[in-house]
Structures are given as C-alpha cells and as structure tokens.
Write an enzyme that holds these catalytic residues in place. Structure first.
Site, mmCIF file in Angstrom:
data_model
loop_
_atom_site.group_PDB
_atom_site.id
_atom_site.type_symbol
_atom_site.label_atom_id
_atom_site.label_comp_id
_atom_site.label_asym_id
_atom_site.label_seq_id
_atom_site.Cartn_x
_atom_site.Cartn_y
_atom_site.Cartn_z
ATOM 1 N N ASP A 228 0.684 132.177 28.286
ATOM 2 C CA ASP A 228 0.910 133.413 29.039
ATOM 3 C C ASP A 228 -0.374 134.206 29.268
ATOM 4 O O ASP A 228 -1.265 134.215 28.427
ATOM 5 C CB ASP A 228 1.839 134.325 28.233
ATOM 6 C CG ASP A 228 3.176 134.512 28.905
ATOM 7 O OD1 ASP A 228 3.495 133.736 29.816
ATOM 8 O OD2 ASP A 228 3.889 135.444 28.506
ATOM 9 N N ASP B 137 10.632 112.933 47.688
ATOM 10 C CA ASP B 137 9.689 113.424 46.688
ATOM 11 C C ASP B 137 8.266 113.187 47.205
ATOM 12 O O ASP B 137 7.894 112.057 47.534
ATOM 13 C CB ASP B 137 9.945 112.623 45.400
ATOM 14 C CG ASP B 137 9.182 113.173 44.215
ATOM 15 O OD1 ASP B 137 8.088 113.723 44.424
ATOM 16 O OD2 ASP B 137 9.698 113.025 43.094
ATOM 17 N N TYR C 48 -0.186 124.329 34.201
ATOM 18 C CA TYR C 48 0.327 124.735 35.511
ATOM 19 C C TYR C 48 -0.780 125.382 36.344
ATOM 20 O O TYR C 48 -0.965 125.061 37.529
ATOM 21 C CB TYR C 48 1.490 125.716 35.318
ATOM 22 C CG TYR C 48 1.915 126.419 36.575
ATOM 23 C CD1 TYR C 48 2.587 125.742 37.596
ATOM 24 C CD2 TYR C 48 1.631 127.777 36.775
ATOM 25 C CE1 TYR C 48 2.963 126.393 38.760
ATOM 26 C CE2 TYR C 48 2.010 128.425 37.932
ATOM 27 C CZ TYR C 48 2.675 127.736 38.920
ATOM 28 O OH TYR C 48 3.039 128.379 40.077
ATOM 29 N N SER D 204 -1.442 130.056 43.191
ATOM 30 C CA SER D 204 -0.849 130.870 42.120
ATOM 31 C C SER D 204 -1.885 131.793 41.494
ATOM 32 O O SER D 204 -3.028 131.391 41.231
ATOM 33 C CB SER D 204 -0.269 129.961 41.036
ATOM 34 O OG SER D 204 0.010 130.716 39.874
#
Ligand code: UD2
Length: 313
Positions: A274, A54, A142, A118
C-alpha cells in the site's frame, strides 16, 4: 468495421467508455476475457460488437485490432493485493497482454492507443502532489506491471510511430465497479457493505489518503485524449484525477451520511504494498487535452451510492 476498440469492455472503466462512445453514435468493438469483467456489465451495450477473448493470446489481439483506428486499452488485472498474491498473473495480463496488443495495433495500422496507466507508478514518495516529471518508484508488482505498459506505449510511439497516450488514473470509482471481490476498489466495497448495514474493514489507521476520481471524469479524459492533435499528446503520460484527496476516515464519515450506516469501521493491520498518500497535479492534462474534472468527489460518491442502492448490485 468498428472505428474504436475498447479492451476490458466488460470491466467498470471499459464499459463506461464504450457506453459513452455508443451514446455519441460511434461504432465500437469490445473485448473481454471475463477474468474480472462481468457479463452483466454488457447490458446496455448491445450495439457494440463484442469478442470474448484474452489479450495474452496474440491471435485475439490480431483479431480485435483489425480495421480499428483508435484503441482504449482498459483491460488489466487491477489490484495491488492481487499482484502481491500472484505477481505472475498480473504480469501476464498487464504486461504481456499490453505488448501483444501494441504489436497487433501496429501491424493492423491502428492510429492511436490510449492506455490506462496507474497512479501506483509514483510509489510511496512523500512529495505531493504527484506530477509527471517525478521519477516513477513502483512498490508493488501491480505498479511495476502498469508502469511497464506505460514504457511500452512510449517506446511504440518513438520506434514505430504509433500514436500513444497514457492517462495515469488515480483511484477511479463509480457505477459498475465490482463490489464483490476482496480485490475490488475500496469505495465499491464500502458502498455495498454499508448499504447492507455490514461493517467495512479499514486497513491501518484510516489516515491514508487517495485522490479518488469519479468515472465520468475519466471517460471524458479518454475522449479528449482520443481527439487531441498527435503533436500535443503522442508519447505523453498525464495524470487523470480530481486533484484533491480524502483520507479513508473522512470518506467513511461521508459514506455514513450517504448510506445511513451508523456503526464503526473494523481497523486491521495495514495492507502490504500500500501507498500512504496520493494526490495528483492535473495541470498537464488540462494543458494538453483540456481536461477538467467536472464531478467532484462528494457528488461522485453520492451518485455512486445511489447507483448501488437502486441497481441492486
Ligand atoms: C491502486 C492505485 C489506483 C489503481 C488501483 C487499481 C495507488 C495510490 N492507487 O489503488 O490508481 O491503479 O490500484 O486497483 O496506488 N482499503 C481498506 N479496506 C478495504 C479495501 C481497501 O481499508 O476493504 C484501503 C487500502 O488498504 C488502501 C485504500 O483503501 O489504503 C485504497 O485501496 P484500493 O484497493 O481501493 O486502491 P489502491 O489505492 O490500492
């Protein structure tokens, strides 16, 4: 000693990059914690040196960076709704892990780190297409975490001279994407369900749009980013996408054709965090690394449906 390190090597994007590197005869080390990576994604990657660990543990980062020249950093907890439910875990596995990896890469003398950014960094601004000159506007934990990783990349390029390249991925899909979690990408979930004759759920009216990007395009962008001259790419952020968008309703219709599903979707309330519309300007990646998406959305969907159909996943 392997020349390349792929983090998140048991995840969908990491395993796809590792597979291509191995196909090219490169020596590769992979690391994965299996929090979201899947053991059977490692099938076919037997020539890769694999470390289970990890990256939120600095010792793991130190171990895996040893002797490596180029890192593809794909490991993350990738999901907007997961981050809404548990922002601390997203921060740990996206931000802390990335910082640990960068410190270890710097100390081990790694030359270049390529980072999976992202499109969520752009947030819900109405301007389309999104280009890299726009001010980031993350709206989910995120998106904040992935953007923080981008900033660390640039800072490490600036301050320590580590070569870093950020590829901002736009909704990547394709073979090996996990369809089994409700945090999975929408296309993996839809392919799996519709092939099984089960009703997919659409959050909201289905008119939200995405620049869905087939995995082979993303793998090629990573390899181009690893090969491009430092003066061109180090410290840069560039979109990695198809450069075209589809609504979920349009995508559902294509999937009906490809899967033979003949029911209707189940519409429920929109999902928190979203973004409504997403579309990339991909001219910077074309200019800096010669990137061109060579698999379009429909062809990618068709290959993806076939993979879920025949792989039994
Ligand atoms: C974000 C990023 C993407 C990547 C990804 C990682 C944007 C625009 N994109 O993808 O680049 O970083 O996060 O997870 O921020 N949906 C349904 N039914 C389902 C599942 C999803 O309707 O069963 C909808 C969902 O509400 C959204 C769309 O499908 O409107 C895409 O959702 P997703 O989770 O596949 O990806 P997204 O856009 O959050």
């Amino acid at each position: 000693m392997p020349r390349y390190l792929v983090t998140g090597a048991a995840g969908f994007i990491g395993r796809s990059i590792a597979a291509e590197l191995l196909r090219r005869g490169c020596s590769v080390r992979g690391v994965d914690s299996f929090i979201t990576g899947r053991r059977h994604n490692l099938i076919g990657l037997e020539d890769m040196e694999f470390v289970e660990g990890d990256l939120s543990d600095p010792d793991v980062c130190e171990r895996v960076c040893k002797g490596v020249e180029i890192v593809f950093h794909e490991a993350a907890l990738a999901s907007v709704p997961r981050s809404v439910a548990d922002p601390a875990s997203t921060n740990l596995h996206c931000v802390t892990a990335t910082l640990n990896l960068l410190i270890a890469a710097r100390d081990a003398g790694v030359r270049r780190v390529i980072y999976a950014g992202s499109s969520s960094a752009y947030g819900d601004t109405p301007t389309l297409p999104k280009h890299e000159g726009m001010l980031p506007n993350p709206i989910s934990p995120y998106a904040v975490a992935k953007l923080a990783g981008e900033h660390y990349m640039r800072a490490f390029a600036r301050v320590y001279g580590l070569e870093t390249v950020v590829l901002r991925y736009f909704n990547v899909f394709g073979p090996y994407q996990d369809p089994t979690s409700h945090y999975s990408g929408v296309l993996a979930i839809f392919c799996k369900k519709m092939l099984a004759g089960e009703q997919p759920t659409i959050y909201g009216d289905g008119e939200q749009s995405r620049d869905f990007t087939y995995i082979d395009n993303v793998v090629s962008a990573n390899l181009l980013a690893s090969e491009a001259p430092s003066a061109e790419v180090s410290g840069q952020v560039m979109n990695c996408a198809t450069g075209a968008r589809s609504t979920l309703n349009q995508t559902f219709s294509i999937l009906c054709e490809l899967t033979g599903y003949n029911g209707l979707p189940n519409h429920v309330d929109p999902r928190s965090g979203d973004i409504r519309d997403s579309l990339a300007d991909i001219s910077l990646a074309e200019k800096l690394i010669g990137y061109r998406p060579f698999v379009n959305f429909r062809e990618g969907l068709s290959r993806t449906v076939d993979w879920y159909k025949y792989s039994g996943q």
